[in-house]
Design a protein around this motif. Structure first.
Motif, mmCIF file in Angstrom:
data_model
loop_
_atom_site.group_PDB
_atom_site.id
_atom_site.type_symbol
_atom_site.label_atom_id
_atom_site.label_comp_id
_atom_site.label_asym_id
_atom_site.label_seq_id
_atom_site.Cartn_x
_atom_site.Cartn_y
_atom_site.Cartn_z
ATOM 1 N N PRO A 275 -1.968 -2.765 7.726
ATOM 2 C CA PRO A 275 -0.633 -2.937 8.317
ATOM 3 C C PRO A 275 -0.720 -3.239 9.807
ATOM 4 N N ALA B 13 -0.411 -1.086 0.497
ATOM 5 C CA ALA B 13 0.952 -1.611 0.612
ATOM 6 C C ALA B 13 1.906 -0.434 0.527
ATOM 7 N N LYS C 191 4.793 1.740 -0.823
ATOM 8 C CA LYS C 191 5.406 1.919 -2.137
ATOM 9 C C LYS C 191 6.922 1.834 -1.989
ATOM 10 N N ASP D 147 4.819 -8.829 3.338
ATOM 11 C CA ASP D 147 3.438 -8.513 2.975
ATOM 12 C C ASP D 147 3.128 -7.028 3.113
ATOM 13 N N LEU D 148 3.870 -6.316 3.937
ATOM 14 C CA LEU D 148 3.661 -4.881 4.104
ATOM 15 C C LEU D 148 3.905 -4.124 2.807
ATOM 16 N N ALA D 149 4.755 -4.674 1.947
ATOM 17 C CA ALA D 149 5.123 -3.989 0.706
ATOM 18 C C ALA D 149 4.825 -4.814 -0.537
ATOM 19 N N ASN D 150 4.020 -5.873 -0.374
ATOM 20 C CA ASN D 150 3.694 -6.721 -1.517
ATOM 21 C C ASN D 150 2.385 -7.460 -1.240
ATOM 22 N N PRO D 151 1.318 -7.195 -2.024
ATOM 23 C CA PRO D 151 0.033 -7.848 -1.756
ATOM 24 C C PRO D 151 0.015 -9.333 -2.083
ATOM 25 N N THR E 120 -4.243 -1.676 -3.080
ATOM 26 C CA THR E 120 -4.329 -3.013 -3.646
ATOM 27 C C THR E 120 -5.765 -3.499 -3.472
ATOM 28 N N VAL F 296 1.149 -7.407 7.754
ATOM 29 C CA VAL F 296 -0.232 -6.948 7.793
ATOM 30 C C VAL F 296 -1.053 -7.913 8.637
ATOM 31 N N THR G 12 2.041 5.079 -0.053
ATOM 32 C CA THR G 12 1.427 3.759 -0.154
ATOM 33 C C THR G 12 0.751 3.608 -1.506
#
Length: 296
Positions: free
Chosen positions: A229, A249, A251, A268-272, A244, A109, A241
């Motif tokens: 992103p 993010a 899913k 980071d794209l899939a976890n804040p 957050t 991101v 998605t």
């Protein structure tokens, strides 16, 4: 055809490539060379690499991957991604076309800097988002927190493990009376007014200046700007998605697979919770599960 095409070659992408390379799978990693933490002089909390430059850690990882002949590192941006499981196609900005059985999205991101003079110049130096990443180095100093919503109240309680000298900047947010009372009880100074400038010298913050005319000297300011992103491949594919506090993010399930079979996501794209440790862990998991999904 590659077994896995990895789009994004920072901590998550390279961790996945390492696992896949050790499994002797054919992998291409596409990377633009713009990791999110490139503004930081040091990375903290990664076992064995604490207080090292994140760019140096990534450079060492790329060198180590050279021993795995099935892993190819390519400096390019993925412009499009189409296809279905076992037959994905990726086209790059260099005009190349790649095909792969699986795809891992790890392009991360990009933080969206607020239009406050001096903010971007201090970002990653003395304006930072994470106490676990940078709190130890500024422990017991004067911290500021730029209020961004209800989650900021938790941050205040958290910060007291590092410092007792904390100022909260409301920055136009309507902080509820009961929350203000809690902040006062914690001996936290709450400053109203909008930020108009971050006074600094070469990224070292001097003061936060407000539209009320007040100037507050600080050692570090914690802030959580919105992010988005770094690419839009997921949107073109219609991947699910989740919202957050700072953006969206992707899913993923417990095997790091997105809503489209054969496409995985990590980092980071899939976890804040931005963390090089978590990014590396989730990248390794995604690589392993992608490999196992191809077993016959």
């Amino acid at each position: 055809m590659d077994d896995v095409i990895i789009i994004g070659g920072s901590f998550a992408g390279l961790a996945a490539a390492l696992q896949l390379g050790r499994a002797r799978r054919q992998v291409t990693v596409l990377d633009t060379g713009m990791p999110r933490n490139r503004f930081a002089a040091h990375s903290h909390g990664l076992l064995g690499h604490d207080h090292k430059s994140p760019l140096d850690i990534l450079a060492a990882a790329r060198q180590q991957l050279a021993r795995y002949v099935t892993v190819k590192l390519v400096s390019a941006r993925a412009d499009s991604l189409t296809g279905t499981i076992d037959d994905f196609a990726v086209h790059t900005d260099a005009g190349d076309s790649l095909r792969g059985r699986r795809v891992l999205l790890s392009y991360g991101v990009a933080d969206q800097m607020p239009p406050i003079p001096g903010f971007a110049e201090c970002w990653g130096k003395t304006i930072v988002p994470c106490p676990y990443c940078d709190g130890f180095e500024v422990a017991d100093k004067h911290w500021g927190l730029l209020w961004s919503g209800p989650q900021s109240q938790h941050a205040v309680a958290l910060f007291h493990d590092w410092t007792d000298h904390l100022t909260v900047f409301a920055d136009g947010h309507d902080i509820a009376p009961d929350i203000r009372a809690d902040l006062v009880a914690r001996q936290v100074d709450v400053v109203d007014g909008k930020l108009v400038e971050i006074a600094h010298t070469a990224g070292q913050i001097a003061s936060v200046n407000l539209d009320t005319g007040r100037h507050v000297a600080l050692d570090v300011l914690f802030a959580h700007p919105r992010n988005q992103p770094s690419a839009s491949l997921h949107a073109a594919l219609g991947l699910e998605t989740v919202e957050t506090p700072v953006g969206i993010a992707l899913k993923v399930d417990d095997q790091r697979q997105t809503s489209l079979p054969g496409i995985y996501a990590a980092g980071d794209l899939a976890n804040p919770m931005a963390s090089v440790t978590l990014a590396s862990s989730h990248g390794a998991m995604a690589g392993i599960f992608a490999q196992q999904s191809m077993l016959v």
